[in-house]
Design a protein around this motif. Structure first.
Motif, mmCIF file in Angstrom:
data_model
loop_
_atom_site.group_PDB
_atom_site.id
_atom_site.type_symbol
_atom_site.label_atom_id
_atom_site.label_comp_id
_atom_site.label_asym_id
_atom_site.label_seq_id
_atom_site.Cartn_x
_atom_site.Cartn_y
_atom_site.Cartn_z
ATOM 1 N N ALA A 139 -0.139 85.039 61.669
ATOM 2 C CA ALA A 139 1.057 85.775 61.228
ATOM 3 C C ALA A 139 1.395 87.005 62.077
ATOM 4 C CB ALA A 139 0.871 86.221 59.771
ATOM 5 N N ILE A 140 0.393 87.720 62.562
ATOM 6 C CA ILE A 140 0.671 89.003 63.231
ATOM 7 C C ILE A 140 0.969 88.792 64.714
ATOM 8 C CG2 ILE A 140 -0.237 91.318 63.751
ATOM 9 C CD1 ILE A 140 0.302 90.749 60.753
ATOM 10 N N ALA A 141 0.158 87.982 65.365
ATOM 11 C CA ALA A 141 0.358 87.737 66.803
ATOM 12 C C ALA A 141 0.260 86.232 67.070
ATOM 13 C CB ALA A 141 -0.685 88.505 67.616
ATOM 14 N N PRO A 142 1.223 85.451 66.525
ATOM 15 C CA PRO A 142 1.130 83.994 66.678
ATOM 16 C C PRO A 142 1.201 83.534 68.134
ATOM 17 C CG PRO A 142 3.219 84.632 65.646
ATOM 18 C CD PRO A 142 2.390 85.860 65.722
ATOM 19 N N ASP A 143 1.679 84.424 69.036
ATOM 20 C CA ASP A 143 1.741 84.066 70.458
ATOM 21 C C ASP A 143 0.555 84.615 71.247
ATOM 22 O OD1 ASP A 143 4.169 82.833 70.010
ATOM 23 O OD2 ASP A 143 5.303 84.693 70.340
ATOM 24 N N ALA A 144 -0.500 85.047 70.564
ATOM 25 C CA ALA A 144 -1.653 85.640 71.256
ATOM 26 C C ALA A 144 -2.161 84.719 72.360
ATOM 27 C CB ALA A 144 -2.773 85.913 70.248
ATOM 28 N N LEU A 147 -5.167 84.360 73.364
ATOM 29 C CA LEU A 147 -6.424 83.712 72.961
ATOM 30 C C LEU A 147 -6.659 84.012 71.492
ATOM 31 C CD1 LEU A 147 -9.119 82.261 73.607
ATOM 32 C CD2 LEU A 147 -10.043 84.473 74.348
ATOM 33 N N LYS A 148 -6.932 82.944 70.716
ATOM 34 C CA LYS A 148 -7.213 83.114 69.286
ATOM 35 C C LYS A 148 -8.619 82.595 69.017
ATOM 36 C CE LYS A 148 -2.411 82.149 68.145
ATOM 37 N NZ LYS A 148 -1.486 81.278 67.402
ATOM 38 N N ILE A 149 -9.426 83.443 68.404
ATOM 39 C CA ILE A 149 -10.790 83.043 68.068
ATOM 40 C C ILE A 149 -10.933 83.128 66.551
ATOM 41 C CG2 ILE A 149 -13.242 83.588 68.394
ATOM 42 C CD1 ILE A 149 -12.131 83.278 71.079
ATOM 43 N N PHE A 150 -11.567 82.123 65.953
ATOM 44 C CA PHE A 150 -11.860 82.177 64.523
ATOM 45 C C PHE A 150 -13.374 82.132 64.367
ATOM 46 C CE2 PHE A 150 -12.184 80.771 60.131
ATOM 47 C CZ PHE A 150 -11.183 81.509 59.517
ATOM 48 N N LEU A 151 -13.950 83.263 63.945
ATOM 49 C CA LEU A 151 -15.404 83.347 63.809
ATOM 50 C C LEU A 151 -15.826 82.858 62.425
ATOM 51 C CD1 LEU A 151 -16.321 86.822 65.382
ATOM 52 C CD2 LEU A 151 -16.331 84.572 66.461
ATOM 53 N N THR A 152 -16.901 82.082 62.381
ATOM 54 C CA THR A 152 -17.478 81.663 61.105
ATOM 55 C C THR A 152 -18.977 81.937 61.158
ATOM 56 O OG1 THR A 152 -17.933 79.434 61.921
ATOM 57 C CG2 THR A 152 -15.812 79.768 60.848
ATOM 58 N N ALA A 153 -19.628 81.865 60.005
ATOM 59 C CA ALA A 153 -21.095 81.928 59.938
ATOM 60 C C ALA A 153 -21.467 81.494 58.527
ATOM 61 C CB ALA A 153 -21.609 83.347 60.202
ATOM 62 N N SER A 154 -22.703 81.049 58.338
ATOM 63 C CA SER A 154 -23.118 80.623 57.001
ATOM 64 C C SER A 154 -23.032 81.813 56.059
ATOM 65 C CB SER A 154 -24.557 80.104 57.041
ATOM 66 O OG SER A 154 -25.435 81.197 57.237
ATOM 67 N N SER A 155 -22.857 81.530 54.778
ATOM 68 C CA SER A 155 -22.699 82.622 53.817
ATOM 69 C C SER A 155 -23.979 83.467 53.732
ATOM 70 C CB SER A 155 -22.211 82.029 52.509
ATOM 71 O OG SER A 155 -22.946 82.356 51.428
ATOM 72 N N ASP A 156 -25.152 82.840 53.909
ATOM 73 C CA ASP A 156 -26.411 83.616 53.917
ATOM 74 C C ASP A 156 -26.457 84.589 55.092
ATOM 75 O OD1 ASP A 156 -27.382 82.543 51.659
ATOM 76 O OD2 ASP A 156 -28.676 81.045 52.634
ATOM 77 N N ALA A 166 -5.770 79.597 62.832
ATOM 78 C CA ALA A 166 -4.548 79.030 63.415
ATOM 79 C C ALA A 166 -4.899 77.669 64.018
ATOM 80 C CB ALA A 166 -4.024 79.975 64.505
ATOM 81 N N ASP A 167 -3.916 76.780 64.106
ATOM 82 C CA ASP A 167 -4.173 75.437 64.643
ATOM 83 C C ASP A 167 -4.743 75.505 66.059
ATOM 84 O OD1 ASP A 167 -3.267 74.318 62.363
ATOM 85 O OD2 ASP A 167 -1.222 73.938 63.111
ATOM 86 N N ASP A 168 -4.285 76.503 66.828
ATOM 87 C CA ASP A 168 -4.726 76.592 68.220
ATOM 88 C C ASP A 168 -5.855 77.613 68.414
ATOM 89 O OD1 ASP A 168 -3.027 78.648 67.559
ATOM 90 O OD2 ASP A 168 -1.908 78.641 69.434
ATOM 91 N N ALA A 169 -6.551 77.970 67.320
ATOM 92 C CA ALA A 169 -7.675 78.914 67.459
ATOM 93 C C ALA A 169 -8.939 78.174 67.898
ATOM 94 C CB ALA A 169 -7.925 79.611 66.126
ATOM 95 N N VAL A 170 -9.785 78.868 68.654
ATOM 96 C CA VAL A 170 -11.092 78.323 69.022
ATOM 97 C C VAL A 170 -12.077 78.787 67.954
ATOM 98 C CG1 VAL A 170 -12.928 78.348 70.751
ATOM 99 C CG2 VAL A 170 -10.523 78.529 71.472
ATOM 100 N N ARG A 171 -12.767 77.838 67.311
ATOM 101 C CA ARG A 171 -13.730 78.209 66.266
ATOM 102 C C ARG A 171 -15.090 78.462 66.892
ATOM 103 N NH1 ARG A 171 -13.066 76.793 60.920
ATOM 104 N NH2 ARG A 171 -10.952 76.087 60.419
ATOM 105 N N LEU A 172 -15.712 79.561 66.450
ATOM 106 C CA LEU A 172 -17.013 79.935 67.004
ATOM 107 C C LEU A 172 -17.950 80.239 65.835
ATOM 108 C CD1 LEU A 172 -17.574 80.239 70.017
ATOM 109 C CD2 LEU A 172 -17.234 82.685 69.778
ATOM 110 N N ASP A 173 -18.995 79.427 65.699
ATOM 111 C CA ASP A 173 -19.964 79.650 64.618
ATOM 112 C C ASP A 173 -21.036 80.627 65.111
ATOM 113 O OD1 ASP A 173 -21.952 79.588 62.724
ATOM 114 O OD2 ASP A 173 -21.897 77.402 62.458
#
Ligand code: DC
Length: 242
Positions: free
Chosen positions: A143-148, A150-159, A203-210
């Motif tokens: 929503a804020i910078a849809p034209d960024a 590079l988009k990164i989406f960070l995840t990690a286990s809840s623990d 975002a659809d074009d984000a790179v997911r990084l665990d």
């Protein structure tokens, strides 16, 4: 004046405890870029709501407070400062009272709209002065910078996320237990992901990084590889280490 290496916007989204803030700040410093912590802005509005004696669930009253609030935040990664009016509130907004109320306040559409406008202005200003900016939050890539660039989406286990939050609390002098923190992290993620207005989502074009099994340096190395693959550095890379 364009100072740093990074050209454009890096959007860093994901739930709490994934290492977002540390990674975003260090990445910005390493690339000579600006840095914007949008969560600090939602926390500051929440502090104003609580100080006004307004219930975070009272959407109309929260909206009235948000429309009156004067909030300023720096985009310098080496000097983070957030102000409510003239008052520096960087420490108070990290406390449990604000943390417990921030999801409700950040679900109010008018709050998001007001902060979106301010965030987009800050991003444009930082791109002018630094050349680029690392922006962290929940809805930056969507929503804020849809034209960024590079988009990164960070995840990690809840623990892992609860463990990191507990260590961070201890380092900053707040007492918390692992169990309570895990419940809080899970509750906040549920609320942030299920709200109607720009929910936490990749975002659809984000790179997911665990990041469950990565330390900060490992995450930074992977992001820097992406920065170079996409040729987002405007000048020769410095050989600096994390
Ligand atoms: O990153 P943080 O824990 O400081 O964020 C605090 C809260 O603010 C988080 O629970 C969700 C909300 N937030 C948001 O809704 N959108 C953002 N871009 C950043 C934070």
């Amino acid at each position: 004046m364009v100072e740093g290496e990074l050209r454009g916007v890096i959007a860093l989204d994901g739930p709490s405890g994934t290492g977002k803030s540390t990674v975003a700040r260090r990445l910005a410093a390493h690339l000579g870029a600006g840095y914007l912590d949008t969560g600090a802005m939602y926390r500051t509005v929440t502090l104003a709501v609580l100080r006004a004696g307004v219930a975070p669930s009272d959407e109309a009253a929260v909206t009235r407070v948000a429309e009156r609030v004067t909030l300023s935040i720096s985009t310098d990664p080496a000097h983070q400062e957030v102000r409510l009016g003239e008052e520096s509130v960087g420490i108070e907004i990290r406390g449990q009272v604000v943390t417990g109320a921030v999801s409700a306040v950040s679900a109010v559409p008018r709050v998001r709209e007001l902060l979106r406008i301010q965030q987009q202005e800050l991003i444009a200003g930082a791109c002018d002065s630094y050349g680029g900016i690392v922006v962290e939050g929940r809805d930056i890539g969507t929503a804020i910078a849809p034209d960024a660039a590079l988009k990164i989406f960070l995840t990690a286990s809840s623990d892992a996320r609860a463990q990191r939050r507990t260590s961070q609390d201890a380092a900053e002098g707040r007492t918390s237990t692992l169990d309570a923190t895990k419940q809080d992290v899970d509750r906040r993620d549920r609320l942030d992901s299920s709200r109607a207005a720009s929910p936490l989502q990749a975002a659809d074009d984000a790179v997911r990084l665990d990041t469950t099994h990565l330390d900060v340096a490992g995450v930074l190395d992977q992001i820097l590889e992406l920065v170079d693959e996409r040729e987002l550095r405007g000048v020769a890379a410095s050989p600096g280490r994390w």
